[in-house]
Design a protein around this motif. Sequence first.
Motif, PDB file in Angstrom:
ATOM      1  N   UNK A  56     -33.469  13.498   0.936  1.00 43.78           N
ATOM      2  CA  UNK A  56     -32.057  13.149   0.914  1.00 43.78           C
ATOM      3  C   UNK A  56     -31.851  11.799   1.561  1.00 43.78           C
ATOM      4  N   UNK A  57     -31.854  10.711   0.808  1.00 39.78           N
ATOM      5  CA  UNK A  57     -32.107  10.692  -0.632  1.00 39.78           C
ATOM      6  C   UNK A  57     -33.587  10.514  -0.924  1.00 39.78           C
ATOM      7  N   UNK A  58     -33.984  10.849  -2.145  1.00 33.58           N
ATOM      8  CA  UNK A  58     -35.334  10.502  -2.580  1.00 33.58           C
ATOM      9  C   UNK A  58     -35.391   9.006  -2.842  1.00 33.58           C
ATOM     10  N   UNK A  59     -36.507   8.393  -2.488  1.00 35.57           N
ATOM     11  CA  UNK A  59     -36.644   6.963  -2.756  1.00 35.57           C
ATOM     12  C   UNK A  59     -37.772   6.345  -1.962  1.00 35.57           C
ATOM     13  N   UNK A  60     -37.869   5.028  -2.094  1.00 35.18           N
ATOM     14  CA  UNK A  60     -38.944   4.292  -1.430  1.00 35.18           C
ATOM     15  C   UNK A  60     -38.543   4.043   0.025  1.00 35.18           C
ATOM     16  N   UNK A  61     -39.365   4.551   0.939  1.00 35.17           N
ATOM     17  CA  UNK A  61     -38.980   4.566   2.348  1.00 35.17           C
ATOM     18  C   UNK A  61     -39.794   3.614   3.210  1.00 35.17           C
ATOM     19  N   UNK A  62     -40.886   3.109   2.659  1.00 37.91           N
ATOM     20  CA  UNK A  62     -41.702   2.241   3.489  1.00 37.91           C
ATOM     21  C   UNK A  62     -42.825   1.584   2.715  1.00 37.91           C
ATOM     22  N   UNK A  63     -43.647   0.895   3.473  1.00 35.18           N
ATOM     23  CA  UNK A  63     -44.632   0.003   2.888  1.00 35.18           C
ATOM     24  C   UNK A  63     -45.910   0.004   3.724  1.00 35.18           C
ATOM     25  N   UNK A  64     -47.012  -0.075   3.004  1.00 39.02           N
ATOM     26  CA  UNK A  64     -48.283  -0.158   3.727  1.00 39.02           C
ATOM     27  C   UNK A  64     -49.365  -0.712   2.829  1.00 39.02           C
TER      28      UNK A  64
END
Length: 161
Positions: A56-64
């Motif tokens: 909540x919500x679904x989606x792109x949350x970070x980077x690595x």
Amino acid sequence: MNYWLMKSEPETYSVEAWRKDKKTLWTGVRNYQARNFMTQEMKQGDGVLFYHSNAEPSGVAGLGRVSSDGSESDPTQFDKKSDFYDPKATRDKPIWGCVEVSWLESFARVVSLQDLRANPKLTELGVLKKGSRLSILPVTPKDFKEICRMAGSKTELLAKT
DNA sequence: GCCAACGTTGGC
DNA sequence: GCCAACGTTGGC
């Protein structure tokens, strides 16, 4: 250098857990196509978008980025107590591989699925395709860059092109 | 909780 | 090798 999107349910493993761990073995993948990406195509240094599914919500949350060369075998396949135990796997002949991924950034704001759909530049993005259940998906450099831009990412992963 | 889409299993 | 049945994923 390639770019990837990797899904995780935040209840199981979130971008914040990843941030604390700094790096993690991407274990528990039991889909051949996703496995083959890890064992055959993902290379050290590849960019990774961390996607929260069922969130909540679904989606792109970070980077690595990928921090191993993709030749690791998934230890959970040998562990009888693990949900991912595979009785057909042996240490001589492991079935499931994995990669290690290192955290670089947790986005201040998740780039939601809605945001992704609303961006006409991202028509090729696998996660937007109907019925796409694959937990690891390749991302084009163009889409990777665009999503980083949408997130206001401060990490410059792409650079040298 | 519903359900569409997809992957896997196993009988034949 | 076909395909029905079943299990899982994941958005809604």
